[in-house]
Write a protein that holds these residues in place. Structure first.
Motif, PDB file in Angstrom:
ATOM      1  N   ALA A  68       0.632  -0.886   0.105  1.00  0.00           N
ATOM      2  CA  ALA A  68      -0.114  -0.398   0.437  1.00  0.00           C
ATOM      3  C   ALA A  68       0.909   1.217  -0.011  1.00  0.00           C
ATOM      4  O   ALA A  68       0.616   2.280  -0.643  1.00  0.00           O
ATOM      5  N   ASP A  69       1.729   0.972   0.755  1.00  0.00           N
ATOM      6  CA  ASP A  69       2.944   2.098   0.979  1.00  0.00           C
ATOM      7  C   ASP A  69       4.545   1.644   1.420  1.00  0.00           C
ATOM      8  O   ASP A  69       4.383   0.394   1.402  1.00  0.00           O
ATOM      9  N   ASN A  70       5.532   2.002   1.596  1.00  0.00           N
ATOM     10  CA  ASN A  70       6.721   2.137   1.289  1.00  0.00           C
ATOM     11  C   ASN A  70       6.687   1.243   2.666  1.00  0.00           C
ATOM     12  O   ASN A  70       7.383  -0.027   2.958  1.00  0.00           O
ATOM     13  N   ILE A 125      -2.143  -1.745  -8.292  1.00  0.00           N
ATOM     14  CA  ILE A 125      -3.339  -0.124  -8.601  1.00  0.00           C
ATOM     15  C   ILE A 125      -2.898  -0.176  -7.277  1.00  0.00           C
ATOM     16  O   ILE A 125      -4.118  -0.743  -6.484  1.00  0.00           O
ATOM     17  N   ILE A 126      -3.177   1.300  -6.740  1.00  0.00           N
ATOM     18  CA  ILE A 126      -3.290   1.503  -4.896  1.00  0.00           C
ATOM     19  C   ILE A 126      -4.338   2.852  -4.930  1.00  0.00           C
ATOM     20  O   ILE A 126      -3.307   4.117  -5.389  1.00  0.00           O
TER      21      ILE A 126
ATOM     22  N   LYS B  65       7.388  11.093  -5.382  1.00  0.00           N
ATOM     23  CA  LYS B  65       7.691   9.217  -4.662  1.00  0.00           C
ATOM     24  C   LYS B  65       6.817   7.922  -5.349  1.00  0.00           C
ATOM     25  O   LYS B  65       6.063   8.347  -5.379  1.00  0.00           O
ATOM     26  N   ILE B  66       7.811   7.685  -5.766  1.00  0.00           N
ATOM     27  CA  ILE B  66       7.597   5.870  -6.456  1.00  0.00           C
ATOM     28  C   ILE B  66       7.608   5.328  -5.402  1.00  0.00           C
ATOM     29  O   ILE B  66       8.731   4.678  -5.842  1.00  0.00           O
ATOM     30  N   VAL B  67       7.071   4.416  -5.423  1.00  0.00           N
ATOM     31  CA  VAL B  67       6.914   3.020  -4.609  1.00  0.00           C
ATOM     32  C   VAL B  67       6.460   1.811  -5.336  1.00  0.00           C
ATOM     33  O   VAL B  67       5.855   0.905  -5.798  1.00  0.00           O
ATOM     34  N   ALA B  68       7.657   1.739  -6.135  1.00  0.00           N
ATOM     35  CA  ALA B  68       7.713   0.595  -7.336  1.00  0.00           C
ATOM     36  C   ALA B  68       7.628  -1.117  -6.330  1.00  0.00           C
ATOM     37  O   ALA B  68       6.931  -1.817  -7.425  1.00  0.00           O
ATOM     38  N   ASP B  69       7.927  -1.527  -4.944  1.00  0.00           N
ATOM     39  CA  ASP B  69       7.879  -2.584  -4.902  1.00  0.00           C
ATOM     40  C   ASP B  69       8.136  -1.787  -3.044  1.00  0.00           C
ATOM     41  O   ASP B  69       9.089  -0.925  -3.071  1.00  0.00           O
ATOM     42  N   ASN B  70       7.326  -2.815  -2.363  1.00  0.00           N
ATOM     43  CA  ASN B  70       8.199  -2.258  -1.058  1.00  0.00           C
ATOM     44  C   ASN B  70       9.736  -2.014  -0.692  1.00  0.00           C
ATOM     45  O   ASN B  70      10.274  -1.201   0.397  1.00  0.00           O
ATOM     46  N   THR B  71      10.274  -2.555  -1.460  1.00  0.00           N
ATOM     47  CA  THR B  71      12.193  -2.159  -1.379  1.00  0.00           C
ATOM     48  C   THR B  71      12.896  -1.853  -2.486  1.00  0.00           C
ATOM     49  O   THR B  71      14.381  -2.031  -2.686  1.00  0.00           O
TER      50      THR B  71
END
Lengths: 136, 136
Positions: A68-70, A125-126, B65-71
């Motif tokens: 949903a978010d990092n 998609i979030i 900010k772009i959260v492509a993946d949690n890491t």
DNA sequence: ATACAAATGAAACAGTGTTGCAAAGATAAT
DNA sequence: ATTATCTTTGCAACACTGTTTCATTTGTAT
């Protein structure tokens, strides 16, 4: 569907950690974070085992990870009341007030057209905003 | 647009850390991770300052900010050649092979219809797959 | 030049996710 | 039932991300 049935159906070995994990997810409608799950698994909980089983269950298609978010990652069972289609994917809603993550069954992921040379695998998609309860 | 012009335009104070950060982003077309940026900022780099300026610049609308993946979290300037519309939002592509994050200008975010009581604020679309170069 | 607010840098901390390795448990074959 | 084999577990240790606190420095307006 019981936890045992889910594991058998996917030919994944039954272990206490996996059973507990699936049962926790079965008992809750909404996607849960590691902390949420940990709190409900008590003494059966080990972080490394948890992450390894997230891998195992996710690649078997039993659960999926929702970023949903990092800083907010959740896990949910791939059981959708409304469809047996496992390949169909849905948007998720993230409430910025209460941090709940909610599956938006209504909003399906369209077939995006990527530029030449790109290969599509997956899409997330979030949608961010505030949920029903927080808007009261 | 120079870094100085960008800061002045948004009435944000000019500091060496901010100038360096924006200049690094100006020099690179693709979204960059903290590590990418750090490597190019050298001695001017402090992690706390970086994260505080991410906040400052993001809420001023200078970067996103772009959260492509949690890491995999990246940062990019809000300068889009193709549009001055700052509210327009686009999907991002995440290459699972080389971990590049690429802005998909072609794919705009549609006006999703949320259930009653929900308030829309923002939406992130992350398309995962393999990129041009990795598919060769 | 000064004064005040804003920004910085350092130390310390919390959370997330991974790796290596030894022990425990499950499975299958004899 | 016993052994051999493979999987899973649990622990220690680690790397990375992001935040808080606080003293110091810097930017800017006057």
């Amino acid at each position: 569907m019981t936890a045992l049935e889910i594991l058998k159906q996917h030919e994944i070995k039954k272990t206490p950690a996996r059973m507990a994990m699936i049962n926790v997810l079965l008992d809750n409608k909404y996607p849960m974070s590691e902390m949420d799950i940990k709190e409900r698994m008590a003494y059966l909980y080990d972080r490394v085992t948890f992450y390894r089983n997230v891998q195992t269950l996710a690649s078997a298609g039993i659960i999926h990870k929702i970023v949903a978010d990092n800083t907010t990652v959740c896990y949910a069972l791939n059981i959708c009341d409304h469809a047996h289609n496992h390949t169909a994917e849905y948007a998720h809603f993230f409430c910025e007030a209460c941090h709940a993550v909610i599956c938006m069954n209504q909003i399906k992921i369209p077939p995006y057209k990527l530029p030449n040379g790109y290969k599509f695998v997956d899409c997330d998609i979030i949608i961010k905003g505030t949920c029903e309860k927080c808007n009261l």
